[in-house]
Every structure is written in C-alpha cells, then in structure tokens.
Design an enzyme around this catalytic site. Structure first.
Site, PDB file in Angstrom:
ATOM      1  N   ARG A  63     -31.072  35.298  -1.590  1.00 56.07           N
ATOM      2  CA  ARG A  63     -30.016  36.304  -1.499  1.00 56.07           C
ATOM      3  C   ARG A  63     -28.705  35.852  -2.124  1.00 56.07           C
ATOM      4  O   ARG A  63     -28.032  36.626  -2.813  1.00 56.07           O
ATOM      5  CB  ARG A  63     -29.819  36.696  -0.034  1.00 56.07           C
ATOM      6  CG  ARG A  63     -31.044  37.381   0.575  1.00 56.07           C
ATOM      7  CD  ARG A  63     -30.747  37.894   1.960  1.00 56.07           C
ATOM      8  NE  ARG A  63     -31.909  38.534   2.561  1.00 56.07           N
ATOM      9  CZ  ARG A  63     -31.890  39.142   3.747  1.00 56.07           C
ATOM     10  NH1 ARG A  63     -30.761  39.191   4.448  1.00 56.07           N
ATOM     11  NH2 ARG A  63     -32.981  39.695   4.230  1.00 56.07           N
ATOM     12  N   ASP A 163     -21.079  49.257  10.696  1.00 59.66           N
ATOM     13  CA  ASP A 163     -21.922  48.144  10.265  1.00 59.66           C
ATOM     14  C   ASP A 163     -21.011  47.163   9.549  1.00 59.66           C
ATOM     15  O   ASP A 163     -19.946  47.538   9.060  1.00 59.66           O
ATOM     16  CB  ASP A 163     -23.041  48.627   9.333  1.00 59.66           C
ATOM     17  CG  ASP A 163     -24.236  47.686   9.336  1.00 59.66           C
ATOM     18  OD1 ASP A 163     -25.250  48.017   9.966  1.00 59.66           O
ATOM     19  OD2 ASP A 163     -24.154  46.597   8.720  1.00 59.66           O
TER      20      ASP A 163
END
Length: 292
Positions: A63, A163
């Site tokens: 990532r 979020d």
C-alpha cells in the site's frame, strides 16, 4: 569422486537470507526493511491510532509503495523523511493507504433487526444516529433504509456519517454503486431507494435523494476530539476497534460515550468486546451495548 579445491574448501557457505534489520529486496520494486516497517507503524499509530502487528509487512509494503510511485520517491526512507517534514495533504493519502475498508449492505443483519425494533418502539422521537466508519456507504445507507421503513412517512431521523479515509467517504457521499455487485438488498428496497442508470450509466445505481436528504458526511479521526454537539441516540462503530490497542480503544470509547445520550445504543463488530468498559457501556445483546 570429486574433492573440493583448497580455495573452494575455505570458501564460506553462501547465505540467501537477509538480516532481520537489513534491506529486503526479494524481487520488490523498492528496498524494504524492518526499520521502514517500524517507522510506518509508529507514524500510523500516532496519526490514526491504528496498531499494526508484524504480520502486516506485505500489506504495508504494497500500500505505501503506491505512495512512493505517486510522489516520485525512490525509497521508503526518503518518502517518510519528506512526509515528516511537511504538514500537507499527503498525510491524508498516507492514512488512506493504510486503512482497510470491508463493507456490504446489511452486513451483520441482526444489528438492523435490533435497530428496526428500537425505532418502531418510539416513532415520535427525532432520532440522531452516527455511523462512525461509513467506508463506501453501504452501512449508512442500510441504516437509512432501516430507519425509513421503521419510522414510516412521518418519522424524523438524521444520520451523521464519518470516516478517516477521505476517498471512501467521497464514494459514500455520491451513493453510486455497481448494480451487479450489490448484495443484501431486496428487490423492494432496490426499487424504493435506488435509481437505475441508463445510457452511459447503465449497470450503475444511485441512492435516491429522498434517502440521502437524511445524511451528512464528514471526515472524522476517532483518536481526536469529536466535532459533534448534539448527542446521539444510536452509534454504529463496527469493526473499527480491532485496529486499536487496548489504551486507544478505551480513549475512543470515552469519546463516543461523551457524544451519546444516556441509554443510547452502541453497535460494534462481531469480534469486539468491551467488558473492561462496564462503567461506560453495558452489554444488551449480541455486540450491542447501552450507554450508561
């Protein structure tokens, strides 16, 4: 029989194992070391409270290496040095890269059955709900559909959705999904709450405005002070605490407690247990807690 030459006999055995604290290439695009992992682990814990265990090496490399490509850095060290020297948008990209978003419509169905019963028992209340890990929106829209069906046309409710990952939150706010990837919705819910795309939008479906009007979206970091003033009747914080260590879990639970009404209900993930926080929340069902 072949015998080694004196020079070969004295040659040390060849080892293909890199030292545990050294660079590990292993066919990767960028050199990767335990020091890089430890540094990333420390930074994401400081910024987002996420606790990474040692089994996450491959995930973290995959990532964060995307951020190296996008920013033009040739090594994790130079990227992390640059990141720490700047207080800009890349920090959010770094956090986005390391957050996990696994969601679905009506995931853990028993929670929505309990929510439906709660709402039907008090249809005259102006319900305030917080979905604290909205991800790409399947969870908050499942909550909104449940509230609409339970409260009826005269019911009033508002859902704050948040979020830490800005990219998935933007997807949630748009409310557009692939029609062939939707699971958990009945044919009646599809017709009542979604519009099917036509022409260039064929194969997509969009949440109807009459459902979205109950929703608000904003970025929230749970390890920082929460931005809400009015207390909530219901909070969904599912499969979030598993990424925190015990100390961070306690801090987040205290923050959630402060923004809930006494008697409000907290819905958590199937692998989460808060028996050590009995002064804050009392277990009232399968992964459902009451704010005390």
């Amino acid at each position: 029989m072949l015998t080694p030459t004196p020079s070969a006999a004295r040659r040390p055995p060849v080892s293909f194992e890199a030292p545990s604290d050294g660079p590990l290439a292993q066919g990767r695009e960028f050199l990767w070391s335990d020091a890089d992992f430890s540094r990333i682990k420390s930074l994401i814990y400081k910024k987002a409270g996420i606790s990474l265990h040692d089994g996450k090496h491959a995930m973290v490399y995959s990532r964060v290496s995307r951020r190296l490509r996008d920013t033009g850095h040739a090594s994790f060290k130079t990227y992390l040095d640059w990141l720490e020297q700047h207080d800009g948008a890349e920090w959010q990209e770094f956090i986005n890269a390391l957050t996990t978003n696994l969601t679905a419509f009506f995931r853990e169905q028993h929670h929505f059955t309990i929510l439906d019963e709660m709402l039907r028992a008090d249809r005259n209340r102006n319900w305030r709900i917080w979905c604290s890990a909205a991800s790409t929106g399947e969870e908050p829209y499942s909550i909104a559909m449940t509230a609409t069906e339970a409260l009826g046309p005269r019911g009033t409710f508002h859902i704050d959705n948040s979020d830490i990952d800005t990219k998935v939150l933007a997807t949630a706010a748009r409310g557009v999904y692939k029609a062939d990837g939707v699971k958990g919705l009945s044919a009646e819910q599809m017709q009542r709450f979604f519009m099917r795309g036509k022409g260039d939008n064929a194969g997509l479906m969009r949440v109807k405005p009459e459902l979205q009007k109950h929703m608000a979206f904003q970025t929230v970091n749970l390890i920082q002070d929460l931005p809400f003033r009015d207390p909530f009747d219901v909070v969904f914080c599912r499969n979030v605490m598993i990424y925190f260590d015990a100390a961070t879990q306690r801090q987040v639970l205290e923050r959630i407690h402060r923004v809930m009404k006494p008697g409000g209900m907290l819905f958590v993930g199937h692998a989460e247990n808060f028996s050590d926080a009995r002064n804050l929340f009392a277990l009232r069902g399968k992964t459902v807690y009451e704010r005390v």
